[in-house]
Design a protein around this motif. Structure first.
Motif, PDB file in Angstrom:
ATOM      1  N   GLN A 100      39.181  33.790  47.758  1.00  0.00           N
ATOM      2  CA  GLN A 100      39.873  33.671  49.045  1.00  0.00           C
ATOM      3  C   GLN A 100      40.546  34.979  49.432  1.00  0.00           C
ATOM      4  OE1 GLN A 100      42.250  30.005  48.221  1.00  0.00           O
ATOM      5  NE2 GLN A 100      41.236  29.174  50.046  1.00  0.00           N
ATOM      6  N   GLN A 101      41.152  35.655  48.451  1.00  0.00           N
ATOM      7  CA  GLN A 101      41.799  36.934  48.751  1.00  0.00           C
ATOM      8  C   GLN A 101      40.759  37.983  49.146  1.00  0.00           C
ATOM      9  OE1 GLN A 101      44.904  37.860  49.067  1.00  0.00           O
ATOM     10  NE2 GLN A 101      45.881  35.934  48.448  1.00  0.00           N
ATOM     11  N   LEU A 102      39.650  38.035  48.428  1.00  0.00           N
ATOM     12  CA  LEU A 102      38.624  39.030  48.762  1.00  0.00           C
ATOM     13  C   LEU A 102      38.019  38.782  50.135  1.00  0.00           C
ATOM     14  CD1 LEU A 102      36.735  39.446  45.360  1.00  0.00           C
ATOM     15  CD2 LEU A 102      38.219  41.111  46.490  1.00  0.00           C
ATOM     16  N   LEU A 103      38.012  37.537  50.579  1.00  0.00           N
ATOM     17  CA  LEU A 103      37.434  37.207  51.879  1.00  0.00           C
ATOM     18  C   LEU A 103      38.413  37.368  53.036  1.00  0.00           C
ATOM     19  CD1 LEU A 103      35.398  34.052  50.828  1.00  0.00           C
ATOM     20  CD2 LEU A 103      34.417  36.181  51.717  1.00  0.00           C
ATOM     21  N   THR A 104      39.707  37.342  52.753  1.00  0.00           N
ATOM     22  CA  THR A 104      40.695  37.322  53.840  1.00  0.00           C
ATOM     23  C   THR A 104      41.694  38.477  53.806  1.00  0.00           C
ATOM     24  OG1 THR A 104      42.221  35.926  52.549  1.00  0.00           O
ATOM     25  CG2 THR A 104      40.586  34.797  53.919  1.00  0.00           C
ATOM     26  N   ASN A 105      41.795  39.172  52.680  1.00  0.00           N
ATOM     27  CA  ASN A 105      42.847  40.176  52.531  1.00  0.00           C
ATOM     28  C   ASN A 105      42.241  41.559  52.288  1.00  0.00           C
ATOM     29  OD1 ASN A 105      45.104  41.701  51.895  1.00  0.00           O
ATOM     30  ND2 ASN A 105      46.056  40.098  50.668  1.00  0.00           N
ATOM     31  N   PRO A 106      42.325  42.467  53.266  1.00  0.00           N
ATOM     32  CA  PRO A 106      41.775  43.820  53.071  1.00  0.00           C
ATOM     33  C   PRO A 106      42.416  44.565  51.903  1.00  0.00           C
ATOM     34  CG  PRO A 106      42.288  43.408  55.396  1.00  0.00           C
ATOM     35  CD  PRO A 106      42.887  42.282  54.622  1.00  0.00           C
ATOM     36  N   LYS A 107      43.662  44.241  51.608  1.00  0.00           N
ATOM     37  CA  LYS A 107      44.329  44.902  50.478  1.00  0.00           C
ATOM     38  C   LYS A 107      43.632  44.544  49.168  1.00  0.00           C
ATOM     39  CE  LYS A 107      48.893  44.970  52.717  1.00  0.00           C
ATOM     40  NZ  LYS A 107      48.552  44.213  53.935  1.00  0.00           N
ATOM     41  N   ALA A 108      43.248  43.279  49.018  1.00  0.00           N
ATOM     42  CA  ALA A 108      42.534  42.865  47.811  1.00  0.00           C
ATOM     43  C   ALA A 108      41.205  43.605  47.706  1.00  0.00           C
ATOM     44  CB  ALA A 108      42.301  41.358  47.833  1.00  0.00           C
ATOM     45  N   GLU A 109      40.519  43.753  48.823  1.00  0.00           N
ATOM     46  CA  GLU A 109      39.247  44.489  48.841  1.00  0.00           C
ATOM     47  C   GLU A 109      39.456  45.936  48.417  1.00  0.00           C
ATOM     48  OE1 GLU A 109      35.880  45.962  52.091  1.00  0.00           O
ATOM     49  OE2 GLU A 109      37.311  44.374  52.621  1.00  0.00           O
ATOM     50  N   THR A 110      40.494  46.587  48.965  1.00  0.00           N
ATOM     51  CA  THR A 110      40.776  47.985  48.622  1.00  0.00           C
ATOM     52  C   THR A 110      41.063  48.137  47.132  1.00  0.00           C
ATOM     53  OG1 THR A 110      41.665  48.425  50.841  1.00  0.00           O
ATOM     54  CG2 THR A 110      42.322  49.926  49.074  1.00  0.00           C
ATOM     55  N   LEU A 111      41.902  47.264  46.603  1.00  0.00           N
ATOM     56  CA  LEU A 111      42.278  47.357  45.196  1.00  0.00           C
ATOM     57  C   LEU A 111      41.098  47.049  44.281  1.00  0.00           C
ATOM     58  CD1 LEU A 111      45.763  45.604  45.422  1.00  0.00           C
ATOM     59  CD2 LEU A 111      45.352  48.038  44.998  1.00  0.00           C
ATOM     60  N   MET A 112      40.289  46.072  44.651  1.00  0.00           N
ATOM     61  CA  MET A 112      39.133  45.730  43.834  1.00  0.00           C
ATOM     62  C   MET A 112      38.132  46.885  43.803  1.00  0.00           C
ATOM     63  SD  MET A 112      37.658  43.518  41.864  1.00  0.00           S
ATOM     64  CE  MET A 112      38.182  41.817  42.141  1.00  0.00           C
ATOM     65  N   LYS A 113      37.875  47.492  44.943  1.00  0.00           N
ATOM     66  CA  LYS A 113      36.915  48.588  45.004  1.00  0.00           C
ATOM     67  C   LYS A 113      37.403  49.820  44.248  1.00  0.00           C
ATOM     68  CE  LYS A 113      34.524  47.347  49.281  1.00  0.00           C
ATOM     69  NZ  LYS A 113      34.260  47.698  50.698  1.00  0.00           N
ATOM     70  N   SER A 114      38.716  49.995  44.167  1.00  0.00           N
ATOM     71  CA  SER A 114      39.249  51.152  43.446  1.00  0.00           C
ATOM     72  C   SER A 114      39.453  50.871  41.963  1.00  0.00           C
ATOM     73  CB  SER A 114      40.572  51.596  44.074  1.00  0.00           C
ATOM     74  OG  SER A 114      41.546  50.565  43.976  1.00  0.00           O
ATOM     75  N   GLY A 115      39.136  49.632  41.544  1.00  0.00           N
ATOM     76  CA  GLY A 115      39.223  49.306  40.119  1.00  0.00           C
ATOM     77  C   GLY A 115      40.611  48.972  39.621  1.00  0.00           C
ATOM     78  N   ASP A 116      41.560  48.708  40.531  1.00  0.00           N
ATOM     79  CA  ASP A 116      42.920  48.347  40.118  1.00  0.00           C
ATOM     80  C   ASP A 116      43.004  46.840  39.878  1.00  0.00           C
ATOM     81  OD1 ASP A 116      44.336  50.905  40.258  1.00  0.00           O
ATOM     82  OD2 ASP A 116      43.844  50.823  42.389  1.00  0.00           O
ATOM     83  N   ILE A 117      42.371  46.397  38.810  1.00  0.00           N
ATOM     84  CA  ILE A 117      42.220  44.962  38.552  1.00  0.00           C
ATOM     85  C   ILE A 117      43.568  44.296  38.299  1.00  0.00           C
ATOM     86  CG2 ILE A 117      41.105  43.237  37.109  1.00  0.00           C
ATOM     87  CD1 ILE A 117      39.240  44.962  38.889  1.00  0.00           C
TER      88      ILE A 117
ATOM     89  N   ASP B  74      52.269  43.101  49.924  1.00  0.00           N
ATOM     90  CA  ASP B  74      52.463  43.310  51.368  1.00  0.00           C
ATOM     91  C   ASP B  74      53.696  44.170  51.633  1.00  0.00           C
ATOM     92  OD1 ASP B  74      50.231  41.839  51.984  1.00  0.00           O
ATOM     93  OD2 ASP B  74      51.324  39.981  52.390  1.00  0.00           O
ATOM     94  N   ARG B  75      54.774  43.875  50.933  1.00  0.00           N
ATOM     95  CA  ARG B  75      56.042  44.561  51.196  1.00  0.00           C
ATOM     96  C   ARG B  75      55.987  46.029  50.796  1.00  0.00           C
ATOM     97  NH1 ARG B  75      61.978  42.602  48.889  1.00  0.00           N
ATOM     98  NH2 ARG B  75      63.216  44.268  49.857  1.00  0.00           N
ATOM     99  N   TYR B  76      55.298  46.328  49.683  1.00  0.00           N
ATOM    100  CA  TYR B  76      55.329  47.699  49.162  1.00  0.00           C
ATOM    101  C   TYR B  76      53.951  48.354  49.222  1.00  0.00           C
ATOM    102  CZ  TYR B  76      59.914  46.267  47.473  1.00  0.00           C
ATOM    103  OH  TYR B  76      61.214  45.810  47.394  1.00  0.00           O
TER     104      TYR B  76
END
Length: 421
Positions: free
Chosen positions: A201-218, A232-234
């Motif tokens: 759900q996060q990967l489909l709706t949250n661009p931040k999750a996509e960015t972090l996943m693609k950069s390997g910040d698991i 979101d806050r930071y």
């Protein structure tokens, strides 16, 4: 319940087209999701509860079955039956939906007989490309156990609940199939022990999750899935730290640190501050700073509260103000204001101020000095004028207690007169 719209009708129809578990999926579930034992008798003969093979084994711990190769724990027992169950998930796709299929495995192992586990599909999560989820599952029964199901009920549209959600977070079959959208948004081959429903759900709706996943910040993706408000806050600070080369190996500690910086008004855009070389060290330093700040704030709050106690203090202690006595070596003098109680407590590292000794109706507190130096804080009873406490610095034992007691005894009459005034 019956499908209420075309989407639910479509999902229910597609669910009937899902393939049954494959032999490799069943074998993986049996091998990896339950404990495996070899039951051993006093004679030393051990029986693999997986395949029924018997062999002589005198050791303890984990051994490999000579026949089937299963890693089994040797267990001394005369029992002949071992029952176990587990939930596991198979992640796949159909009709553009991301699917998490939930299964129950039940196995009864009997000595000397090869185990034959039974499998039952409990339900499935269907997630569309907008992150919306639909649950198909068995009916739950009433009772004290959250995972009790009516096994004879049909797989129908159900309301999501803790039982389905918890099961979907159990074991995951490692061969995962995801939709093109989820793959495009950074998913590779593993859920990294993150709840798959939340992760997808996060990967489909949250661009931040996509960015972090693609950069390997698991680890940061994991934190986002369970604490999205923190990210979101930071988010701006996260981006700056990433550009500075910071590795988010301990996101919980990093967020604790960032929140402390934020509360203390520090610059959250400073790379040197938010991307430290040694996170634990700076985290601990700021913990100490925050503790000192909180202690100061509590002290100020106590002092404000003490101002409200001023009238009560003057009523209780006003008649004793200015009372002093000496034997020529040690001087005793009353603490004559609430401020003096706090100052004495801070200076001597005792709680005479914070514990509000100034509101005790039946005691009186003196400071004892020698050659201008404080040697003790003395609390006496106003009932019999005995010493209740005589504390040196940091609540240490005062070696002048007997001498101070002599001064008090010699001046009981003067104290009594103040009491009657």
């Amino acid at each position: 319940m019956k499908p209420r719209n075309k989407k639910q009708q479509e999902i229910l129809a597609l669910s009937g087209q899902l393939r049954p578990l494959t032999p490799s999926q069943k074998k993986w579930a049996f091998d990896h999701t339950i404990d495996h034992y070899a039951y051993r008798l006093k004679s030393g003969m051990a029986t693999c509860m997986d395949c029924g093979h018997e062999w002589k084994e005198v050791g303890f711990g984990i051994y490999k079955c000579p026949k089937c190769g299963a890693r089994v724990e040797i267990k001394n027992t005369t029992e002949r039956v071992h029952r176990d169950k587990s939930y596991f998930n198979v992640i796949t796709t159909m009709g553009g939906y991301q699917i998490i299929r939930m299964f129950l495995m039940i196995v009864e192992m009997r000595k000397g007989i090869k185990a034959k586990p039974a499998f039952l599909e409990i339900g499935s999560y269907w997630i569309d490309d907008k992150g919306n989820k639909t649950v198909i599952g068995l009916q739950r029964t009433l009772g004290m156990y959250i995972d009790s199901f009516a096994f004879g009920s049909p797989l129908e549209i159900r309301r999501d609940n803790d039982a389905f959600y918890n099961i979907a977070g159990q074991w995951v079959y490692p061969k995962i199939k995801v939709t093109d959208t989820i793959k495009r948004n950074g998913f590779k081959t593993s859920t990294y022990q993150i709840h798959p429903v939340t992760l997808f759900q996060q990967l489909l709706t949250n661009p931040k999750a996509e960015t972090l996943m693609k950069s390997g910040d698991i680890e940061m993706v994991r934190h986002l899935c369970y604490h999205p408000a923190d990210v979101d806050r930071y988010w701006n600070s996260i981006k700056i730290a990433k550009r500075a080369g910071f590795k988010f190996n301990a996101p919980s500690m990093w967020f604790d640190y960032i929140k402390m910086l934020d509360n203390m008004g520090r610059d959250l855009n400073s790379p040197s501050l938010i991307a430290p070389k040694d996170l634990k060290t700076v985290h601990d330093i700021y913990v100490e700073k925050v503790n000192r700040q909180r202690a100061k704030e509590r002290m100020l709050a106590d002092r404000k509260r003490a101002e409200a106690d001023k009238a009560t203090f003057e009523e209780l202690k006003g008649r004793y103000i200015g009372l002093s006595m000496t034997d020529g070596v040690i001087n005793l003098h009353t603490l004559d204001s609430i401020a003096e109680y706090y100052e004495q407590g801070e200076r001597e590292h005792i709680c005479v101020g914070t514990a509000r000794y100034y509101l005790k109706a039946d005691t009186l507190v003196f400071t004892a000095t020698m050659k201008g130096k404080t040697i003790a804080t003395v609390e006496i009873s106003l009932n019999d004028f005995s010493i209740l406490q005589c504390r040196a610095f940091a609540n240490d034992v005062c070696k002048y207690t007997e001498q101070i007691a002599g001064i008090i005894n010699a001046n009981k009459k003067m104290i009594a007169e103040r009491k009657r005034a």
